[in-house]
Enzyme design. Structure first.
Site, short mmCIF file in Angstrom:
data_model
loop_
_atom_site.label_atom_id
_atom_site.label_comp_id
_atom_site.label_asym_id
_atom_site.label_seq_id
_atom_site.Cartn_x
_atom_site.Cartn_y
_atom_site.Cartn_z
N GLY A 153 0.90 -1.17 0.01
CA GLY A 153 0.12 0.23 -0.07
C GLY A 153 0.89 1.40 0.05
N CYS A 154 0.38 2.35 -0.41
CA CYS A 154 1.20 3.73 -0.42
C CYS A 154 1.55 4.09 0.80
CB CYS A 154 0.27 4.70 -1.37
SG CYS A 154 -1.39 5.16 -0.53
N TYR A 155 0.54 4.02 1.81
CA TYR A 155 1.19 4.53 3.24
C TYR A 155 2.31 3.71 3.78
CZ TYR A 155 -2.75 8.13 3.91
OH TYR A 155 -3.51 9.28 3.72
N THR A 157 4.39 1.96 2.33
CA THR A 157 5.79 2.12 1.37
C THR A 157 6.38 3.29 2.21
OG1 THR A 157 4.74 1.20 -0.52
CG2 THR A 157 6.72 2.66 -0.82
#
Length: 349
Positions: A153-155, A157
Site C-alpha cells: 500500500g502507499c502509506y 511504503t
C-alpha cells in the site's frame, strides 16, 4: 549481445488513477509491449477516449475482463482492481500461466485471518504463502522469479522505508512508533464520494480513520518480520487538498546515545546503491521533490530537547506508492534492469 524480445503486458483495471499511471510508464518502457487493457465501465472504448493524454501513444481498445482473452494477448498482467475482485482475477490469470503483479490488498497479508479482520473472508487463501510482498528494497530476492507479487500500500511504503533500517539496527524503540501521514486525493482512487468532492477537499485538511485504517496491520506485519515481536503503531492518516503525493512524519524514541549521525549512517548502509531512495539528511524532503517519480526521499533529525527522533519521507502515491513500485517489481521478476521505464525526474514545478 542478442536483442531482448519485448514482454507482452496487460493492465487489468486500466482506467483508474493507478491504471493510468501504469499505462504512462509502460508506454515508454523499453522492454515492454502493451498488448491488452481492461475496464468494466469503459469496455469497447479506445483508451484515448478515457485519457486523451494517451492519444497517439497507447493504441488499445478496452475490453471487459476475461482471463482467457488476457492470456491470449499477454505474458504478464498488472492487476489494478479493488480488493476481492482482484483476487478472483489473479487466480484466473495464474491458472492460465501468466505472471501477475497485483496492486490490491488481496495478497499483501500472510495471514488469511488478519486479512478477514480488516477486509472480508479471503477469496484465495491458498496463494498467500506464495505471494511475495513487493517492497522491492527488502524483498528483492523473493521478487526475482516470483509468479505473484503483491505491491505494498502507499502509506506502508512511505512508512516502512523510513522506519525499517532503524529497527534493523536497533536504533529506536519499536514500541514508540507514531506515523503521521498526509496523502493527496488520488490515494482514494478514481471514485465518486462526497468527501472527495472539490468543495469538500479544496481549502481543507483533515485526519481520518484514526486507528482503523486498513494499512495499519500491513505496516505492523512488516515490522514484525524485520524487528520481531508484536508492536502496535499509532497511525494517523490525513487528506491533503492536492492531487498526488504522500508526506509521512515518523516520531520515534531513539536508544541511548543514538544521534542524527547514527541514524544517517543506518540509512546510508541500508540504502547504498538503491536507485530509488534519496537521502536528504537534515533537510526535510518535500512532496514536490518526488512527484511523477518512483523515488522515496528521506530526511531525519533528533530533537535533543524532547529526545525524539523525527524522520520525514515523501513518495508519489501513484509512483512509488503504486504503479512505479509495481513496475520496479516487474523489472526484478523478469530479470530486467531495475530502473527500466521508471527512471523519471520529478515534475518541478
Amino acid at each position: 549481445m542478442p536483442v531482448r524480445e519485448a514482454i507482452r503486458v496487460a493492465v487489468v483495471g486500466a482506467t483508474g488513477y493507478t491504471g493510468a499511471e501504469l499505462l504512462r510508464y509502460l508506454a515508454r518502457h523499453p522492454h515492454v509491449r502493451l498488448t491488452a487493457a481492461t475496464s468494466e465501465q469503459s469496455a469497447g472504448k479506445a483508451i484515448a477516449e478515457v485519457y486523451p493524454s494517451l492519444r497517439g501513444k497507447v493504441d488499445l481498445r478496452l475490453f471487459a475482463f476475461d482471463a482467457a482473452q488476457v492470456a491470449d494477448h499477454a505474458e504478464v498482467a498488472f492487476v489494478g482492481l479493488p480488493h476481492g475482485a482482484a483476487a478472483a482475477a489473479v487466480v484466473a490469470l495464474l491458472e492460465r500461466g501468466l505472471r501477475v503483479v497485483d496492486l490490491s490488498a488481496d495478497f499483501r497479508f500472510r495471514d488469511a485471518d488478519e486479512y478477514a479482520r480488516w477486509y472480508q473472508p479471503h477469496p484465495a487463501p491458498q496463494l498467500l504463502a506464495e505471494a511475495v510482498y513487493g517492497l522491492t528494497e527488502y524483498h528483492r530476492e523473493g521478487v526475482a522469479g516470483a509468479r505473484l507479487v503483491a505491491v505494498p500500500g502507499c502509506y506502508p511504503t512511505g512508512a516502512l522505508l523510513g522506519v525499517l533500517p532503524l529497527l534493523e539496527d536497533r536504533l529506536v524503540d519499536p514500541a514508540s512508533i507514531v506515523i503521521d501521514a498526509k496523502s493527496g486525493v488520488t490515494g482514494a482512487g478514481r471514485t465518486v464520494a462526497a468527501e472527495y468532492l472539490f468543495a469538500e477537499v479544496d481549502d481543507n485538511f483533515r485526519a481520518y480513520k484514526i486507528g482503523t485504517h486498513r494499512h495499519t496491520p500491513e505496516i505492523e506485519q512488516e515490522i514484525r518480520c524485520h524487528a520481531g515481536g508484536t508492536h502496535p503503531v499509532t497511525f494517523v492518516p490525513h487528506l491533503l487538498p492536492i492531487r498526488r503525493g504522500i508526506l509521512t512524519t515518523l516520531h520515534l524514541r531513539p536508544g541511548d546515545g543514538v544521534d542524527a549521525a547514527a541514524i544517517g549512517n543506518s540509512y546510508r548502509r541500508r540504502y547504498e546503491g538503491e536507485r530509488f531512495i534519496v537521502l536528504s539528511g537534515d533537510r526535510p524532503p518535500e512532496i514536490r521533490d518526488v512527484v511523477g517519480t518512483n523515488d522515496c526521499a528521506i530526511g531525519w533529525t533528533v530533537d535533543r530537547r524532547s529526545g525524539r527522533a523525527v524522520v520525514v519521507t515523501v513518495i508519489d502515491n501513484l509512483g512509488k506508492g503504486a504503479a512505479g513500485q509495481a513496475i520496479q517489481n516487474f523489472n526484478v521478476m523478469m530479470g530486467l534492469p531495475e530502473a527500466s521505464g521508471i527512471d523519471q525526474l520529478a515534475l518541478v514545478p
